[in-house]
Design an enzyme around this catalytic site. Structure first.
Site, PDB file in Angstrom:
ATOM      1  N   GLU A 145      -5.076  -4.839  10.607  1.00  0.00           N
ATOM      2  CA  GLU A 145      -4.072  -3.790  10.802  1.00  0.00           C
ATOM      3  C   GLU A 145      -4.355  -3.052  12.104  1.00  0.00           C
ATOM      4  O   GLU A 145      -5.138  -2.095  12.111  1.00  0.00           O
ATOM      5  CB  GLU A 145      -4.116  -2.793   9.641  1.00  0.00           C
ATOM      6  CG  GLU A 145      -3.848  -3.398   8.282  1.00  0.00           C
ATOM      7  CD  GLU A 145      -3.294  -2.362   7.305  1.00  0.00           C
ATOM      8  OE1 GLU A 145      -2.219  -2.612   6.767  1.00  0.00           O
ATOM      9  OE2 GLU A 145      -3.913  -1.309   7.114  1.00  0.00           O
ATOM     10  N   LYS A 161       0.150   4.241  -0.256  1.00  0.00           N
ATOM     11  CA  LYS A 161      -0.489   5.418   0.364  1.00  0.00           C
ATOM     12  C   LYS A 161      -0.271   6.658  -0.522  1.00  0.00           C
ATOM     13  O   LYS A 161      -0.221   6.521  -1.739  1.00  0.00           O
ATOM     14  CB  LYS A 161       0.022   5.602   1.797  1.00  0.00           C
ATOM     15  CG  LYS A 161      -0.136   4.307   2.626  1.00  0.00           C
ATOM     16  CD  LYS A 161       0.065   4.498   4.101  1.00  0.00           C
ATOM     17  CE  LYS A 161      -0.098   3.152   4.815  1.00  0.00           C
ATOM     18  NZ  LYS A 161      -0.026   3.255   6.255  1.00  0.00           N
ATOM     19  N   HIS A 196      -9.400   1.190   4.998  1.00  0.00           N
ATOM     20  CA  HIS A 196      -8.119   1.394   5.687  1.00  0.00           C
ATOM     21  C   HIS A 196      -8.332   2.321   6.890  1.00  0.00           C
ATOM     22  O   HIS A 196      -9.144   3.240   6.844  1.00  0.00           O
ATOM     23  CB  HIS A 196      -7.089   2.001   4.726  1.00  0.00           C
ATOM     24  CG  HIS A 196      -5.714   1.947   5.293  1.00  0.00           C
ATOM     25  ND1 HIS A 196      -5.250   2.879   6.188  1.00  0.00           N
ATOM     26  CD2 HIS A 196      -4.709   1.039   5.127  1.00  0.00           C
ATOM     27  CE1 HIS A 196      -4.015   2.552   6.539  1.00  0.00           C
ATOM     28  NE2 HIS A 196      -3.663   1.445   5.909  1.00  0.00           N
ATOM     29  N   GLY A 232       2.749   2.366  10.819  1.00  0.00           N
ATOM     30  CA  GLY A 232       3.701   3.468  10.668  1.00  0.00           C
ATOM     31  C   GLY A 232       4.402   3.851  11.953  1.00  0.00           C
ATOM     32  O   GLY A 232       5.058   4.897  12.023  1.00  0.00           O
ATOM     33  N   GLU A 285      -6.705   4.717   7.928  1.00  0.00           N
ATOM     34  CA  GLU A 285      -6.523   6.150   7.632  1.00  0.00           C
ATOM     35  C   GLU A 285      -7.794   6.723   7.011  1.00  0.00           C
ATOM     36  O   GLU A 285      -8.143   7.882   7.263  1.00  0.00           O
ATOM     37  CB  GLU A 285      -5.279   6.335   6.742  1.00  0.00           C
ATOM     38  CG  GLU A 285      -4.003   6.111   7.565  1.00  0.00           C
ATOM     39  CD  GLU A 285      -2.851   5.465   6.824  1.00  0.00           C
ATOM     40  OE1 GLU A 285      -2.821   5.495   5.591  1.00  0.00           O
ATOM     41  OE2 GLU A 285      -1.957   4.909   7.506  1.00  0.00           O
ATOM     42  N   SER A 329       3.773  -1.969  10.387  1.00  0.00           N
ATOM     43  CA  SER A 329       5.225  -2.039  10.617  1.00  0.00           C
ATOM     44  C   SER A 329       5.815  -3.401  10.283  1.00  0.00           C
ATOM     45  O   SER A 329       6.753  -3.845  10.944  1.00  0.00           O
ATOM     46  CB  SER A 329       5.559  -1.629  12.061  1.00  0.00           C
ATOM     47  OG  SER A 329       5.128  -0.296  12.303  1.00  0.00           O
ATOM     48  N   ASN A 369       0.878  -1.177   0.000  1.00  0.00           N
ATOM     49  CA  ASN A 369       0.000   0.000   0.000  1.00  0.00           C
ATOM     50  C   ASN A 369       0.911   1.221   0.000  1.00  0.00           C
ATOM     51  O   ASN A 369       1.510   1.557   1.024  1.00  0.00           O
ATOM     52  CB  ASN A 369      -0.886  -0.032   1.252  1.00  0.00           C
ATOM     53  CG  ASN A 369      -1.724   1.229   1.377  1.00  0.00           C
ATOM     54  OD1 ASN A 369      -1.769   2.058   0.470  1.00  0.00           O
ATOM     55  ND2 ASN A 369      -2.391   1.380   2.521  1.00  0.00           N
TER      56      ASN A 369
HETATM   57  P1  13P Z   1       3.194   0.467   7.708  1.00  0.00           P
HETATM   58  O1  13P Z   1       3.730  -0.803   7.091  1.00  0.00           O
HETATM   59  O2  13P Z   1       3.893   1.691   7.234  1.00  0.00           O
HETATM   60  O3  13P Z   1       3.090   0.370   9.195  1.00  0.00           O
HETATM   61  O4  13P Z   1       1.686   0.622   7.167  1.00  0.00           O
HETATM   62  C1  13P Z   1       0.837  -0.445   7.211  1.00  0.00           C
HETATM   63  C2  13P Z   1      -0.392  -0.096   6.476  1.00  0.00           C
HETATM   64  O5  13P Z   1      -1.144   0.776   6.859  1.00  0.00           O
HETATM   65  C3  13P Z   1      -0.664  -0.818   5.219  1.00  0.00           C
HETATM   66  O6  13P Z   1      -1.936  -0.565   4.752  1.00  0.00           O
END
Ligand code: 13P
Length: 253
Positions: free
Chosen positions: A170, A14, A98, A176, A100, A216, A12
């Site tokens: 997640e 983003k 997601h 992150g 976010e 992560s 992803n």
């Molecule tokens: P990270 O791998 O940066 O923690 O993000 C995970 C994520 O949100 C994948 O959709």
């Protein structure tokens, strides 16, 4: 006999990469793991880079995914992109729900359900994201939250359609942050999700559906996370932005 679940690693990206950066990254991923057939692999660049990345991965085993979709077919929805638009540029997977999107853009279990239905109707394969925040986990609410998210996402969706989905667990506190869930925490949550799926559908369904872990995940912890019995892959953020790191997660898978 149930088929063993094939591991599925998706990147992803983003809101990262301009078109040139995206093509370079996609080419790097193709060079590193483009001929891998033991694992399903997808990259999910921003909308503006879908066509170019689609070209860059053509002929390899890397599939194309989008990061969101709107549930309405077409019309006055400024800023939104429809399932048909994604299909027209050879998108196969779409990330839905997601954290976010949930945190910053008002995504709810109901909109996740609408998007999942629309995506399935259009022949896209949803990657439905669920996961609790740190406060929710500390308050002992992980199961309540995740159960509501899973039940909400699949409300009214028939078994065959649902089977083409992937769930991504997640935990928000791991995204992150550099703090991944421990392999045991991830496996426990995945096993819990499977129990919910068995209640909604049946045991075979629950054993067949792939559940990715996200938060992560990186080359250094991928082997342990992916080695868990109920962890069927990863949805990768930060580490998907470097071809070598992404490959370092695909390889142990
Ligand atoms: P990270 O791998 O940066 O923690 O993000 C995970 C994520 O949100 C994948 O959709």
């Amino acid at each position: 006999m149930l088929m063993p679940r094939k591991k599925f690693i998706a990147g992803n990206w983003k809101m990262n990469t301009t078109i040139d950066e995206a093509v370079e990254l996609a080419k790097g991923v193709v060079a590193a793991v483009g001929d891998c057939t033991d694992v399903d692999i997808a990259v999910c660049p921003p909308y503006t880079n879908l066509v170019a990345v689609g070209e860059a991965i053509k002929g390899s085993n890397i599939k194309l995914g989008a990061q969101d979709v709107h549930w309405v077919e077409k019309g006055a929805f400024t800023g939104k992109v429809s399932c048909a638009m994604l299909k027209a540029v050879s998108v196969e997977y779409v990330i839905i729900g997601h954290s976010e999107q949930r945190t910053y853009f008002g995504e709810t279990n109901e909109t996740v359900n609408k998007k999942t239905k629309a995506a399935l109707g259009a022949g896209l394969k949803p990657i439905v994201c669920v996961g609790e925040t740190l406060d929710e986990r500390n308050d002992g609410k992980m199961e309540t939250i995740v159960e509501a998210q899973v039940r909400g996402a699949f409300e009214g969706i028939e078994r065959d359609g649902a089977l083409t989905c992937t769930i991504a667990y997640e935990p928000v506190w791991a995204i992150g942050t550099g703090v991944n869930a421990t392999p045991e925490q991830a496996n426990e949550a995945h096993a819990f999700i499977r129990r919910i799926l068995a209640e909604i559908y049946d045991d075979d369904f629950a054993q067949s559906m792939r559940i990715q872990y996200g938060g992560s995940m990186k080359p250094g912890n991928a082997k342990d996370l992916l080695g868990q019995s109920d962890v069927d892959g990863g949805l990768i953020g930060g580490a998907a932005l470097k071809a070598d790191d992404f490959a370092g997660i695909v390889k142990p898978a």
